[in-house]
Design an enzyme around this catalytic site. Structure first.
Site, mmCIF file in Angstrom:
data_model
loop_
_atom_site.group_PDB
_atom_site.id
_atom_site.type_symbol
_atom_site.label_atom_id
_atom_site.label_comp_id
_atom_site.label_asym_id
_atom_site.label_seq_id
_atom_site.Cartn_x
_atom_site.Cartn_y
_atom_site.Cartn_z
ATOM 1 N N CYS A 25 -6.156 -3.036 17.575
ATOM 2 C CA CYS A 25 -5.048 -3.116 18.529
ATOM 3 C C CYS A 25 -5.182 -2.022 19.583
ATOM 4 O O CYS A 25 -4.989 -0.844 19.298
ATOM 5 C CB CYS A 25 -3.736 -2.996 17.757
ATOM 6 S SG CYS A 25 -2.300 -2.568 18.734
ATOM 7 N N CYS B 278 -2.139 0.149 20.347
ATOM 8 C CA CYS B 278 -1.834 1.081 19.246
ATOM 9 C C CYS B 278 -2.550 2.412 19.454
ATOM 10 O O CYS B 278 -2.018 3.469 19.131
ATOM 11 C CB CYS B 278 -2.265 0.497 17.911
ATOM 12 S SG CYS B 278 -1.337 -0.962 17.433
#
Lengths: 107, 306
Positions: free
Chosen positions: A32, A35
Site C-alpha cells: 500500500c 500507507c
C-alpha cells in the site's frame, strides 16, 4: 518498524488496545503506497507523545482476522482505542499536522 | 535566499526535472507534496516503463526516481504548497507560513482521480467506495464488486480486483471501451468479469458500508438496484491546479496551458499530467519533466546574460 511504535498482531491485539493509555493502531500493508507515507509522521507522533499515546502498527496481510473484526475496508485506516473501545477512526492518509489535530482530544 | 529553481510535485515529471536540474548545478528545491510520488504510488505492476522488461511496482519505480534525484543533490520538502505568487520575480511559493523565493518554477503537480459526485459516494468513501483497487482490493475477498469506467485504469482495476473478488462488474456509460485493445480484451476474456454497457450509476446504497448501487440503463431508462459490496471508481482524472488559478493560464478543464513547457508566465514551466491530457504516461511525463528542466536552465542563463 520504527523504534517508538509497537507491532500489533492478532495475538496481542486486545492486550495492546486494552490499555488506559490511548492507542493509535495503523492498519497497513507492504503493497500500500499511501500507507508508506504514514510511516514518518506516525514515528514522529509516537516519539513526541511518548507515555501519553501508544502508536501500534498492524500488518493486515499477517493479521487478517483483526482487520476483518474491525471491518477495515481501506488502508491506511487509523483507529484510536482506549480501554479496548474504539474512540475514533480515520480512513485514508493524513499529514502530520492533520493527525495532530485529530489526536488533540486524546493526548 | 532565492532558489534558482523550485519544483512543485514529485511524480515522474517532477523527479526527472529534479535529476536534470541537479546535474545542471541548479541545486533545485523540490516541494514534493504530502502525496509524494504521485499516481504511481497507488498502482501495482508497471509493465510499459522502458528498461524494466519484467515490469516494476509503481511505488518501487518512484523510489528509484527519488533516489536518483537525491543522489545529485535535490533537496526535498515533504509538504503541500499552499499558495504561489507568480506576479513578480523572484516568484514566491508558500508552504503554510514558510515562504520560498525562486528565479524559476517547474510545476509538475499531476492529476488526481475523479469521483462520480453522486449521492452516497462521499459518505461511503473508505467504507466500500474507493478509487484505489491496489489499496483496498484486499478487503473484498469473495465479495462482489463494481468498477465504473471504460479506460485503461478501469480495466487494470477490474483485473486486479479479480484476485480477491468473487465477481467484478464493469459499469460503463458507453457501448464500447476506450481502453487500449490489449487491456480491454484481457478484461472481456476474464471469467470473473461481467460488463454492463450503456449504464450509469445514480446512487451508492448503504448505511455503514456499501450494500448496492442504483443504476440506470441509458437505452431503456430502466432503473434498478444491484447488490455489491464495493464500488471502485476509475473514470479519469482532474489536474491538480487549484493553487495556480489566477497565476498561470489554465484551460476550461483546469489544465495548464503551455507552449512546450512554457506557461503563460515567463520563467514558470510545467510538465506531466498537469499539462498533458492526451498521453498521460509515466514515460511521457518523465520526458516533459526533462524538457522543463532544460528549458528552465536555458531561461536562467539568458536572464543572467542580460
Amino acid at each position: 518498524m520504527g523504534n517508538n511504535t509497537v507491532e500489533a498482531t492478532d495475538q496481542n491485539f486486545s492486550e495492546i488496545v486494552g490499555s488506559e493509555t490511548p492507542t493509535l493502531v495503523d492498519f497497513w500493508a507492504e503493497w500500500c503506497g499511501p500507507c508508506k507515507m504514514m510511516n514518518e509522521p506516525l514515528e514522529q507522533i509516537a516519539t513526541e507523545n511518548s507515555g501519553k499515546l501508544t502508536v501500534a502498527k498492524l500488518n493486515v496481510d499477517d493479521n487478517q482476522s483483526t482487520a476483518m473484526n474491525y471491518e477495515v475496508m481501506s488502508i491506511p485506516t487509523l483507529i484510536i482505542f482506549q480501554e479496548g473501545v474504539e474512540k475514533k477512526r480515520l480512513v485514508g492518509a493524513r499529514s502530520k499536522a492533520q493527525l495532530e489535530s485529530e489526536l488533540a482530544e486524546f493526548v | 535566499m532565492t532558489e534558482k529553481v523550485i519544483i512543485i510535485g514529485s511524480g515522474p515529471a517532477g523527479l526527472t526535472a529534479a535529476i536534470y536540474a541537479s546535474r545542471a548545478d541548479l541545486n533545485p528545491l523540490m516541494i514534493e507534496g504530502f502525496n509524494r510520488g504521485g499516481q504511481l504510488m497507488i498502482t501495482t505492476d508497471v509493465e510499459n516503463y522502458p528498461g524494466f522488461p519484467d515490469g516494476i511496482m509503481g511505488p518501487d519505480l518512484m523510489e528509484q526516481f527519488r533516489k536518483q534525484a537525491e543522489r545529485f543533490g535535490t533537496r526535498l520538502i515533504t509538504a503541500d504548497v499552499t499558495a504561489v505568487d507568480f506576479a513578480q520575480r523572484p516568484f514566491k511559493v508558500w508552504v503554510g507560513q514558510d515562504e520560498y523565493e525562486a528565479g524559476s518554477v517547474i510545476i509538475s503537480t499531476g492529476a488526481s482521480a475523479r469521483w462520480l459526485g453522486i449521492p452516497g459516494e462521499e459518505k461511503l468513501r473508505g467504507y466500500g467506495v474507493s478509487a484505489c483497487a491496489t489499496c483496498d482490493g484486499f478487503f473484498f475477498r469473495d465479495k462482489e464488486i463494481a468498477v465504473v469506467g471504460g479506460g485503461d485504469s478501469a480495466m487494470e482495476e477490474a483485473l486486479f480486483l479479480t484476485k480477491f473478488a468473487s465477481k467484478v462488474t464493469i459499469i460503463h456509460r458507453r457501448d464500447e471501451f476506450r481502453a487500449s485493445k490489449i487491456m480491454a480484451q484481457r478484461a472481456l476474456d476474464h471469467g470473473k468479469i461481467e460488463v454492463m454497457w450503456d449504464t450509469v450509476v445514480e446512487e451508492v446504497l448503504g448505511d455503514q458500508s456499501v450494500s448496492g448501487l442504483k443504476i440506470r440503463n441509458k437505452n431503456t431508462e430502466d432503473v434498478e438496484d444491484i447488490p455489491v459490496d464495493g464500488l471502485f471508481v476509475a473514470i479519469g482524472h482532474d489536474p491538480n491546479t487549484g493553487i495556480f488559478q489566477g497565476q498561470v493560464e489554465l484551460d476550461d478543464e483546469g489544465y495548464i496551458i503551455a507552449d512546450g513547457t512554457r506557461t503563460s508566465v515567463e520563467g514558470v514551466f510545467a510538465g506531466g499530467d498537469v499539462v498533458d491530457k492526451v498521453y498521460r504516461q509515466a514515460v511521457t511525463a518523465a520526458g516533459m519533466g526533462c524538457a522543463a528542466a532544460l528549458d528552465a536552465e536555458r531561461w536562467l542563463e539568458e536572464q543572467e546574460a542580460t
